[in-house]
Design a protein around this motif. Structure first.
Motif, PDB file in Angstrom:
ATOM      1  N   TRP A   1      19.800  42.705  82.344  1.00 47.97           N
ATOM      2  CA  TRP A   1      18.551  43.227  81.777  1.00 47.97           C
ATOM      3  C   TRP A   1      17.981  42.215  80.792  1.00 47.97           C
ATOM      4  CZ3 TRP A   1      16.436  48.111  82.890  1.00 47.97           C
ATOM      5  CH2 TRP A   1      17.217  48.906  83.749  1.00 47.97           C
ATOM      6  N   ALA A   2      16.667  42.100  80.794  1.00 49.84           N
ATOM      7  CA  ALA A   2      15.988  41.215  79.843  1.00 49.84           C
ATOM      8  C   ALA A   2      15.263  42.074  78.798  1.00 49.84           C
ATOM      9  CB  ALA A   2      14.987  40.310  80.558  1.00 49.84           C
ATOM     10  N   PHE A   3      15.152  41.536  77.611  1.00 48.31           N
ATOM     11  CA  PHE A   3      14.415  42.230  76.558  1.00 48.31           C
ATOM     12  C   PHE A   3      13.763  41.196  75.656  1.00 48.31           C
ATOM     13  CE2 PHE A   3      18.655  41.446  74.937  1.00 48.31           C
ATOM     14  CZ  PHE A   3      18.462  41.044  73.622  1.00 48.31           C
ATOM     15  N   PHE A   4      12.692  41.577  75.023  1.00 48.33           N
ATOM     16  CA  PHE A   4      12.059  40.684  74.050  1.00 48.33           C
ATOM     17  C   PHE A   4      11.278  41.493  73.025  1.00 48.33           C
ATOM     18  CE2 PHE A   4       9.146  40.692  77.786  1.00 48.33           C
ATOM     19  CZ  PHE A   4       7.994  41.204  77.206  1.00 48.33           C
ATOM     20  N   LEU A   5      11.014  40.854  71.914  1.00 44.58           N
ATOM     21  CA  LEU A   5      10.200  41.432  70.845  1.00 44.58           C
ATOM     22  C   LEU A   5       9.533  40.273  70.123  1.00 44.58           C
ATOM     23  CD1 LEU A   5      10.847  44.267  68.369  1.00 44.58           C
ATOM     24  CD2 LEU A   5      10.534  41.988  67.423  1.00 44.58           C
ATOM     25  N   GLY A   6       8.258  40.480  69.705  1.00 43.29           N
ATOM     26  CA  GLY A   6       7.574  39.388  69.021  1.00 43.29           C
ATOM     27  C   GLY A   6       6.311  39.836  68.334  1.00 43.29           C
ATOM     28  N   ASP A   7       5.574  38.853  67.847  1.00 40.17           N
ATOM     29  CA  ASP A   7       4.378  39.110  67.048  1.00 40.17           C
ATOM     30  C   ASP A   7       3.415  37.949  67.272  1.00 40.17           C
ATOM     31  OD1 ASP A   7       2.533  39.907  65.205  1.00 40.17           O
ATOM     32  OD2 ASP A   7       3.803  39.605  63.448  1.00 40.17           O
ATOM     33  N   VAL A   8       2.182  38.264  67.710  1.00 40.12           N
ATOM     34  CA  VAL A   8       1.182  37.213  67.915  1.00 40.12           C
ATOM     35  C   VAL A   8       0.341  37.066  66.658  1.00 40.12           C
ATOM     36  CG1 VAL A   8       1.106  37.792  70.378  1.00 40.12           C
ATOM     37  CG2 VAL A   8      -0.649  38.689  68.841  1.00 40.12           C
ATOM     38  N   CYS A   9      -0.323  35.941  66.523  1.00 38.65           N
ATOM     39  CA  CYS A   9      -1.175  35.713  65.367  1.00 38.65           C
ATOM     40  C   CYS A   9      -2.433  36.557  65.470  1.00 38.65           C
ATOM     41  CB  CYS A   9      -1.546  34.235  65.244  1.00 38.65           C
ATOM     42  SG  CYS A   9      -2.515  33.593  66.629  1.00 38.65           S
TER      43      CYS A   9
ATOM     44  N   GLN B   1      -6.564  26.002  74.782  1.00 33.03           N
ATOM     45  CA  GLN B   1      -6.600  24.576  74.457  1.00 33.03           C
ATOM     46  C   GLN B   1      -7.529  24.273  73.281  1.00 33.03           C
ATOM     47  OE1 GLN B   1      -7.156  21.993  77.869  1.00 33.03           O
ATOM     48  NE2 GLN B   1      -6.132  23.450  79.223  1.00 33.03           N
ATOM     49  N   SER B   2      -8.718  24.879  73.266  1.00 37.15           N
ATOM     50  CA  SER B   2      -9.680  24.565  72.212  1.00 37.15           C
ATOM     51  C   SER B   2      -9.442  25.362  70.935  1.00 37.15           C
ATOM     52  CB  SER B   2     -11.106  24.823  72.715  1.00 37.15           C
ATOM     53  OG  SER B   2     -11.253  26.178  73.107  1.00 37.15           O
ATOM     54  N   ASP B   3      -8.756  26.478  71.059  1.00 38.12           N
ATOM     55  CA  ASP B   3      -8.495  27.338  69.904  1.00 38.12           C
ATOM     56  C   ASP B   3      -7.039  27.797  69.962  1.00 38.12           C
ATOM     57  OD1 ASP B   3      -8.733  28.947  67.684  1.00 38.12           O
ATOM     58  OD2 ASP B   3      -9.730  30.587  68.750  1.00 38.12           O
ATOM     59  N   PRO B   4      -6.116  26.955  69.501  1.00 42.89           N
ATOM     60  CA  PRO B   4      -4.684  27.238  69.659  1.00 42.89           C
ATOM     61  C   PRO B   4      -4.287  28.601  69.098  1.00 42.89           C
ATOM     62  CG  PRO B   4      -5.026  25.001  68.872  1.00 42.89           C
ATOM     63  CD  PRO B   4      -6.349  25.685  68.791  1.00 42.89           C
ATOM     64  N   ARG B   5      -3.449  29.283  69.838  1.00 39.61           N
ATOM     65  CA  ARG B   5      -2.899  30.570  69.419  1.00 39.61           C
ATOM     66  C   ARG B   5      -1.388  30.504  69.545  1.00 39.61           C
ATOM     67  NH1 ARG B   5      -6.835  34.415  67.623  1.00 39.61           N
ATOM     68  NH2 ARG B   5      -8.760  33.238  67.902  1.00 39.61           N
ATOM     69  N   PHE B   6      -0.717  31.233  68.688  1.00 36.82           N
ATOM     70  CA  PHE B   6       0.745  31.145  68.708  1.00 36.82           C
ATOM     71  C   PHE B   6       1.340  32.532  68.504  1.00 36.82           C
ATOM     72  CE2 PHE B   6      -0.533  30.690  64.317  1.00 36.82           C
ATOM     73  CZ  PHE B   6       0.365  31.491  63.622  1.00 36.82           C
ATOM     74  N   CYS B   7       2.641  32.598  68.713  1.00 40.34           N
ATOM     75  CA  CYS B   7       3.376  33.831  68.458  1.00 40.34           C
ATOM     76  C   CYS B   7       4.798  33.486  68.070  1.00 40.34           C
ATOM     77  CB  CYS B   7       3.376  34.745  69.683  1.00 40.34           C
ATOM     78  SG  CYS B   7       4.406  34.172  71.056  1.00 40.34           S
ATOM     79  N   THR B   8       5.498  34.461  67.532  1.00 37.63           N
ATOM     80  CA  THR B   8       6.938  34.358  67.321  1.00 37.63           C
ATOM     81  C   THR B   8       7.593  35.342  68.275  1.00 37.63           C
ATOM     82  OG1 THR B   8       7.048  36.080  65.622  1.00 37.63           O
ATOM     83  CG2 THR B   8       6.534  33.836  64.888  1.00 37.63           C
TER      84      THR B   8
ATOM     85  N   ALA C   1      17.566  34.092  72.496  1.00 40.49           N
ATOM     86  CA  ALA C   1      16.852  32.876  72.099  1.00 40.49           C
ATOM     87  C   ALA C   1      15.759  33.249  71.112  1.00 40.49           C
ATOM     88  CB  ALA C   1      16.252  32.193  73.316  1.00 40.49           C
ATOM     89  N   GLY C   2      15.502  32.336  70.151  1.00 37.78           N
ATOM     90  CA  GLY C   2      14.503  32.596  69.128  1.00 37.78           C
ATOM     91  C   GLY C   2      13.417  31.541  69.103  1.00 37.78           C
ATOM     92  N   GLY C   3      12.193  32.004  68.921  1.00 42.03           N
ATOM     93  CA  GLY C   3      11.062  31.111  68.743  1.00 42.03           C
ATOM     94  C   GLY C   3      10.340  31.445  67.452  1.00 42.03           C
ATOM     95  N   GLY C   4      10.876  30.989  66.319  1.00 39.76           N
ATOM     96  CA  GLY C   4      10.230  31.181  65.027  1.00 39.76           C
ATOM     97  C   GLY C   4      10.225  32.602  64.523  1.00 39.76           C
ATOM     98  N   HIS C   5      11.080  33.462  65.044  1.00 45.48           N
ATOM     99  CA  HIS C   5      11.056  34.881  64.695  1.00 45.48           C
ATOM    100  C   HIS C   5      12.191  35.225  63.734  1.00 45.48           C
ATOM    101  CE1 HIS C   5       9.351  38.822  65.637  1.00 45.48           C
ATOM    102  NE2 HIS C   5      10.572  39.291  65.445  1.00 45.48           N
TER     103      HIS C   5
ATOM    104  N   LEU D   1       7.895  28.063  66.396  1.00 47.75           N
ATOM    105  CA  LEU D   1       6.777  28.867  66.865  1.00 47.75           C
ATOM    106  C   LEU D   1       6.424  28.550  68.317  1.00 47.75           C
ATOM    107  CD1 LEU D   1       4.364  28.673  63.792  1.00 47.75           C
ATOM    108  CD2 LEU D   1       5.790  30.607  64.466  1.00 47.75           C
ATOM    109  N   VAL D   2       5.941  29.569  69.030  1.00 48.76           N
ATOM    110  CA  VAL D   2       5.602  29.414  70.437  1.00 48.76           C
ATOM    111  C   VAL D   2       4.087  29.225  70.572  1.00 48.76           C
ATOM    112  CG1 VAL D   2       5.749  30.451  72.737  1.00 48.76           C
ATOM    113  CG2 VAL D   2       7.497  30.976  71.009  1.00 48.76           C
ATOM    114  N   GLY D   3       3.665  28.125  71.233  1.00 47.82           N
ATOM    115  CA  GLY D   3       2.273  27.967  71.602  1.00 47.82           C
ATOM    116  C   GLY D   3       1.451  27.020  70.754  1.00 47.82           C
ATOM    117  N   ILE D   4       2.043  26.371  69.735  1.00 48.20           N
ATOM    118  CA  ILE D   4       1.197  25.563  68.852  1.00 48.20           C
ATOM    119  C   ILE D   4       1.763  24.178  68.559  1.00 48.20           C
ATOM    120  CG2 ILE D   4       2.208  26.365  66.661  1.00 48.20           C
ATOM    121  CD1 ILE D   4      -0.730  26.523  65.607  1.00 48.20           C
TER     122      ILE D   4
END
Length: 439
Positions: free
Chosen positions: A237-245, A288-295, A314-318, A340-343
């Protein structure tokens, strides 16, 4: 067949009265509490006409109700029939009775024959923009007398002020009502949109209890917190949790993209770090023109023969996940170096392995929880959260989330950001004889 005019007049009068009463109801003034504006108007009327009593009166179907009364204590309404105001609203202009005791129109009125002994009455109608006479601004005296043209003109001006004030208040009421309706519709839209960004219900995982929760700070703005739990092949099973900007519609779009990208990535490449790397590439390509990121935290669960679960996380800035062990101890699950993911140009994502034994639980949360302020103004932080969980026993994922919900409730106004929670727990195993639970 032609109906004689004498039969039309009563019907016309009844219809006009129904329309007038509808206008009275429209302004929502009846039985409202005292108001300084109308009290001032009544006082000005009395002073300008040198009269001991003045009222701002509204004529209802069966009563005369006083919105304001100067010199008339303990009386808020009187019967309409017979009534001086009820007669006055039949006239477009000022209505004057110089000696009520001798005037056949008023001689039988209780205010005239009764204890009050009214002899003089002058009134100006309160007329709406569409021509309905709601009531009067009037003055009364216990001695017979007349009113000058100037005094009647003042009464007319004061009646106009009352009508304008009623219009202003009605406009305010309508505006507030419309705003409330719009807010209600907006809140419903936000709740609907928010639900589309989260799973409607978590699936049942054999041998595991799972619970998720979302605690919004605002009812009228979409947050960017998300979580999910879904099956992979081979019983994993896969699971995830995060927060976007950000917040609002843009955050909702980013959240939707993030959630479905992680789901798709896990199907083709269930390695947690690879899934975060795939999300990073998608976000960079889309924004690309307006970078967005999440943890984010992304994990894979694999059941073990002994009833435990092997977890790769696995963690991405969270913020780190927490393991609450069966003995009550709490451990932070660090993924050091996860970025952080995406930036970032070449982000690093880190992962770690752990085991959830029977009685253990894993708690994932967004930073709205740990960035909340305690009553003394300090930030709760990871240490405060760990201390709370250590001091409060739990049993199962639902109970663990209820424990965190209680903490959020106690923090109250100290919580300034949305919080998403995901709890995964392995039920304790008991011997049939009731001996100590197996670990």
């Amino acid at each position: 067949m032609t109906v004689p005019a004498r039969h039309l007049e009563p019907v016309s009068a009844l219809a006009a009265e129904r329309e007038r009463l509808a206008a009275v109801r429209r302004y929502r003034i009846l039985d409202t509490p005292p108001d300084g504006t109308f009290d001032t108007i009544a006082s000005l009327a009395a002073r300008s006409c040198d009269a001991p009593v003045a009222t701002v009166a509204i004529v209802d179907s069966d009563r005369i109700w006083f919105k304001a009364a100067h010199g008339l204590h303990g009386v808020s309404q009187i019967d309409r029939d017979p009534g001086l105001c009820a007669s006055a609203i039949q006239h477009d202009t000022a209505y004057v009775v110089t000696d009520a005791l001798t005037d056949p129109r008023t001689a039988a009125n209780p205010l005239v024959r009764g204890e009050m002994g009214v002899r003089f009455y002058a009134a100006a109608p309160i007329t709406t923009a569409d021509g309905h006479r709601l009531g009067t601004v009037n003055v009364l005296d216990t001695r017979p007398r007349d009113a000058s043209e100037a005094q009647l003109a003042i009464l007319g001006d004061l009646a106009t002020l009352v009508a304008q004030e009623l219009e202003r208040r009605l406009s305010s009421i309508c505006t507030i009502t419309a705003e409330r309706a719009m807010r209600t519709r907006a809140e419903r839209l936000v709740r609907t949109l928010q639900r589309t960004l989260l799973p409607p219900a978590l699936p049942g995982v054999p041998g595991l209890d799972a619970a998720g929760a979302y605690h919004p700070v605002s009812q009228d703005e979409v947050g960017g917190d998300f979580y999910d739990l879904f099956p992979l092949d081979g019983g994993r099973w896969a699971f995830f949790l995060g927060d976007v900007c950000g917040k609002g519609a843009e955050a909702a779009a980013l959240t939707s993209l993030t959630r479905y990208t992680l789901r798709a990535a896990a199907i083709y490449e269930p390695d947690p770090c690879a899934a975060l790397g795939n999300l990073d590439a998608v976000l960079k390509g889309e924004y690309q023109s307006d970078p967005r990121f999440c943890t984010a935290l992304f994990g894979v669960l694999a059941p073990e023969p002994d009833g435990s679960f092997a977890v790769t996380l696995a963690g991405g800035g969270h913020p780190p996940a927490l393991v609450v062990r069966a003995d009550g101890t709490v451990e932070a699950v660090d993924t050091p170096g996860g970025q952080l993911v995406g930036i970032l140009p070449e982000p690093h994502f880190a992962q770690t392995d752990l085991r959830l034994a029977p009685g253990d639980a894993l708690l994932l949360y967004t930073d709205g929880l740990t960035e909340a302020r305690t009553p003394d103004g300090a930030m709760l932080g990871d240490e405060g959260l760990i201390a709370h969980l250590t001091s409060t026993p739990f049993e199962g994922a639902d109970n663990l989330l209820a424990n965190v919900h209680k903490l959020l409730t106690e923090l109250g106004a100290g919580v300034s950001d949305d919080t998403a929670l995901l709890a995964l727990s392995v039920p304790r195993r008991f011997e049939p004889s009731g001996q100590e639970p197996l670990r």
